[in-house]
Motif scaffolding. Structure first.
Motif, PDB file in Angstrom:
ATOM      1  N   ARG A   1     -13.926  45.519  -4.914  1.00  0.00           N
ATOM      2  CA  ARG A   1     -13.927  44.487  -5.944  1.00  0.00           C
ATOM      3  C   ARG A   1     -15.158  44.621  -6.829  1.00  0.00           C
ATOM      4  NH1 ARG A   1     -15.680  39.134  -3.711  1.00  0.00           N
ATOM      5  NH2 ARG A   1     -17.584  40.352  -3.834  1.00  0.00           N
ATOM      6  N   ASP A   2     -16.322  44.793  -6.208  1.00  0.00           N
ATOM      7  CA  ASP A   2     -17.563  44.927  -6.969  1.00  0.00           C
ATOM      8  C   ASP A   2     -17.538  46.169  -7.861  1.00  0.00           C
ATOM      9  OD1 ASP A   2     -18.429  42.597  -5.759  1.00  0.00           O
ATOM     10  OD2 ASP A   2     -19.744  43.630  -4.323  1.00  0.00           O
ATOM     11  N   GLU A   3     -16.988  47.269  -7.339  1.00  0.00           N
ATOM     12  CA  GLU A   3     -16.863  48.492  -8.139  1.00  0.00           C
ATOM     13  C   GLU A   3     -15.912  48.280  -9.309  1.00  0.00           C
ATOM     14  OE1 GLU A   3     -15.639  51.424  -5.276  1.00  0.00           O
ATOM     15  OE2 GLU A   3     -17.643  51.558  -4.370  1.00  0.00           O
ATOM     16  N   ALA A   4     -14.802  47.578  -9.074  1.00  0.00           N
ATOM     17  CA  ALA A   4     -13.836  47.302 -10.139  1.00  0.00           C
ATOM     18  C   ALA A   4     -14.459  46.402 -11.204  1.00  0.00           C
ATOM     19  CB  ALA A   4     -12.575  46.654  -9.560  1.00  0.00           C
ATOM     20  N   ARG A   5     -15.209  45.395 -10.782  1.00  0.00           N
ATOM     21  CA  ARG A   5     -15.893  44.515 -11.744  1.00  0.00           C
ATOM     22  C   ARG A   5     -16.880  45.309 -12.595  1.00  0.00           C
ATOM     23  NH1 ARG A   5     -17.211  39.177  -8.058  1.00  0.00           N
ATOM     24  NH2 ARG A   5     -15.151  38.222  -8.283  1.00  0.00           N
ATOM     25  N   ALA A   6     -17.615  46.198 -11.970  1.00  0.00           N
ATOM     26  CA  ALA A   6     -18.580  47.011 -12.712  1.00  0.00           C
ATOM     27  C   ALA A   6     -17.864  47.892 -13.732  1.00  0.00           C
ATOM     28  CB  ALA A   6     -19.408  47.864 -11.746  1.00  0.00           C
ATOM     29  N   GLU A   7     -16.716  48.447 -13.354  1.00  0.00           N
ATOM     30  CA  GLU A   7     -15.953  49.285 -14.283  1.00  0.00           C
ATOM     31  C   GLU A   7     -15.407  48.456 -15.441  1.00  0.00           C
ATOM     32  OE1 GLU A   7     -14.089  52.895 -15.710  1.00  0.00           O
ATOM     33  OE2 GLU A   7     -15.932  52.319 -14.686  1.00  0.00           O
ATOM     34  N   VAL A   8     -14.917  47.272 -15.162  1.00  0.00           N
ATOM     35  CA  VAL A   8     -14.441  46.381 -16.231  1.00  0.00           C
ATOM     36  C   VAL A   8     -15.584  46.047 -17.182  1.00  0.00           C
ATOM     37  CG1 VAL A   8     -13.618  44.039 -16.724  1.00  0.00           C
ATOM     38  CG2 VAL A   8     -12.487  45.416 -14.972  1.00  0.00           C
TER      39      VAL A   8
ATOM     40  N   ILE B   1     -17.955  49.072 -23.868  1.00  0.00           N
ATOM     41  CA  ILE B   1     -17.568  50.134 -24.796  1.00  0.00           C
ATOM     42  C   ILE B   1     -16.690  49.576 -25.913  1.00  0.00           C
ATOM     43  CG2 ILE B   1     -16.165  52.230 -25.069  1.00  0.00           C
ATOM     44  CD1 ILE B   1     -17.155  53.047 -22.244  1.00  0.00           C
ATOM     45  N   ILE B   2     -15.644  48.830 -25.552  1.00  0.00           N
ATOM     46  CA  ILE B   2     -14.712  48.380 -26.589  1.00  0.00           C
ATOM     47  C   ILE B   2     -15.229  47.183 -27.367  1.00  0.00           C
ATOM     48  CG2 ILE B   2     -12.701  49.337 -25.421  1.00  0.00           C
ATOM     49  CD1 ILE B   2     -11.885  46.450 -24.731  1.00  0.00           C
ATOM     50  N   ASN B   3     -16.287  46.545 -26.904  1.00  0.00           N
ATOM     51  CA  ASN B   3     -16.836  45.404 -27.630  1.00  0.00           C
ATOM     52  C   ASN B   3     -18.146  45.729 -28.343  1.00  0.00           C
ATOM     53  OD1 ASN B   3     -14.819  43.422 -27.061  1.00  0.00           O
ATOM     54  ND2 ASN B   3     -15.529  43.446 -24.957  1.00  0.00           N
TER      55      ASN B   3
ATOM     56  N   HIS C   1     -10.156  47.642 -28.832  1.00  0.00           N
ATOM     57  CA  HIS C   1     -10.809  46.317 -28.869  1.00  0.00           C
ATOM     58  C   HIS C   1      -9.868  45.301 -29.516  1.00  0.00           C
ATOM     59  CE1 HIS C   1     -13.714  43.147 -29.662  1.00  0.00           C
ATOM     60  NE2 HIS C   1     -13.361  43.208 -30.939  1.00  0.00           N
ATOM     61  N   GLN C   2      -9.245  45.666 -30.623  1.00  0.00           N
ATOM     62  CA  GLN C   2      -8.329  44.755 -31.304  1.00  0.00           C
ATOM     63  C   GLN C   2      -7.151  44.371 -30.417  1.00  0.00           C
ATOM     64  OE1 GLN C   2      -7.308  46.764 -34.949  1.00  0.00           O
ATOM     65  NE2 GLN C   2      -9.384  46.545 -35.789  1.00  0.00           N
ATOM     66  N   LYS C   3      -6.604  45.354 -29.706  1.00  0.00           N
ATOM     67  CA  LYS C   3      -5.476  45.062 -28.809  1.00  0.00           C
ATOM     68  C   LYS C   3      -5.904  44.101 -27.710  1.00  0.00           C
ATOM     69  CE  LYS C   3      -4.299  49.378 -28.090  1.00  0.00           C
ATOM     70  NZ  LYS C   3      -3.624  50.589 -27.616  1.00  0.00           N
ATOM     71  N   GLN C   4      -7.109  44.335 -27.167  1.00  0.00           N
ATOM     72  CA  GLN C   4      -7.597  43.473 -26.088  1.00  0.00           C
ATOM     73  C   GLN C   4      -7.902  42.064 -26.594  1.00  0.00           C
ATOM     74  OE1 GLN C   4      -7.805  44.318 -22.813  1.00  0.00           O
ATOM     75  NE2 GLN C   4      -6.877  46.260 -23.366  1.00  0.00           N
ATOM     76  N   ARG C   5      -8.472  41.980 -27.780  1.00  0.00           N
ATOM     77  CA  ARG C   5      -8.911  40.678 -28.297  1.00  0.00           C
ATOM     78  C   ARG C   5      -7.802  39.903 -28.984  1.00  0.00           C
ATOM     79  NH1 ARG C   5     -14.004  39.177 -32.182  1.00  0.00           N
ATOM     80  NH2 ARG C   5     -13.756  36.943 -31.917  1.00  0.00           N
ATOM     81  N   TRP C   6      -6.958  40.571 -29.776  1.00  0.00           N
ATOM     82  CA  TRP C   6      -6.000  39.864 -30.613  1.00  0.00           C
ATOM     83  C   TRP C   6      -4.552  40.046 -30.188  1.00  0.00           C
ATOM     84  CZ3 TRP C   6      -8.770  36.592 -33.051  1.00  0.00           C
ATOM     85  CH2 TRP C   6     -10.027  36.931 -33.525  1.00  0.00           C
ATOM     86  N   GLY C   7      -4.295  40.875 -29.210  1.00  0.00           N
ATOM     87  CA  GLY C   7      -2.918  41.098 -28.796  1.00  0.00           C
ATOM     88  C   GLY C   7      -2.283  39.816 -28.286  1.00  0.00           C
ATOM     89  N   SER C   8      -1.055  39.555 -28.711  1.00  0.00           N
ATOM     90  CA  SER C   8      -0.371  38.360 -28.209  1.00  0.00           C
ATOM     91  C   SER C   8       1.117  38.450 -28.487  1.00  0.00           C
ATOM     92  CB  SER C   8      -0.945  37.099 -28.851  1.00  0.00           C
ATOM     93  OG  SER C   8      -0.723  37.131 -30.244  1.00  0.00           O
TER      94      SER C   8
END
Length: 165
Positions: free
Chosen positions: A46-53, A59-61, A78-85
């Motif tokens: 979990r800690d490794e996954a959090r660090a990767e996220v 990077i994308i922000n 970044h746009q897909k992550q932030r504005w995708g809906s």
């Protein structure tokens, strides 16, 4: 059972003082040790996954400008992550066009007042919107859609809605 789990067994001495037989206590202790090890493994993963996220989010922000194609690719993600809906599924080509025009106007304004860095950022942002529009038009991806959740449009005149694309 001795070694690295002695303290775990000592903290749960009630297992040794119960009505269980010696074989039952050893079985329960072995199960407790396996469960403890599995929990520790899950915590580490979990800690490794959090660090990767966090690494990928950074990077994308983070605005990119030096390598244009890399910057456009990262900004598009970044746009897909932030504005995708999914609730913006009805957005039209006019919405994409208005968003690109808006961003290019911001780039022009920034350059006019001498803010080259901000201008470059807006050019990259507009190029990333084009990349996402292309992915939508070609059916490759529709995760990023311009517009607002309330159904508004970023500067689109209502008459443009019916315009041919």
């Amino acid at each position: 059972m001795t070694g690295k789990h002695d303290d775990l067994i000592a903290r749960h001495i009630e297992l040794n003082m119960s009505n269980y037989g010696p074989g039952d206590v050893d079985t329960l202790n072995a199960w407790a040790i396996e469960a403890h090890d599995a929990i520790e493994t899950l915590r580490r993963e979990r800690d490794e996954a959090r660090a990767e996220v966090e690494r990928l989010s950074a990077i994308i922000n983070t605005p990119q400008a030096n390598d244009f194609l890399r910057a456009v690719s990262i900004e598009a993600e970044h746009q897909k992550q932030r504005w995708g809906s999914e609730h913006d599924a009805g957005k039209t080509n006019a919405d994409w066009n208005a968003l690109i025009g808006y961003l290019l106007a911001k780039a022009l304004t920034a350059m006019a007042i001498g803010n080259r860095e901000k201008s470059e950022h807006h050019v990259i942002t507009a190029a990333a919107v084009l990349k996402n529009w292309h992915a939508t038009v070609t059916g490759q991806n529709n995760e990023m859609r311009p517009g607002y959740a309330d159904g508004g449009h970023p500067g689109v005149i209502d008459t443009l809605e019916g315009s041919p694309t």
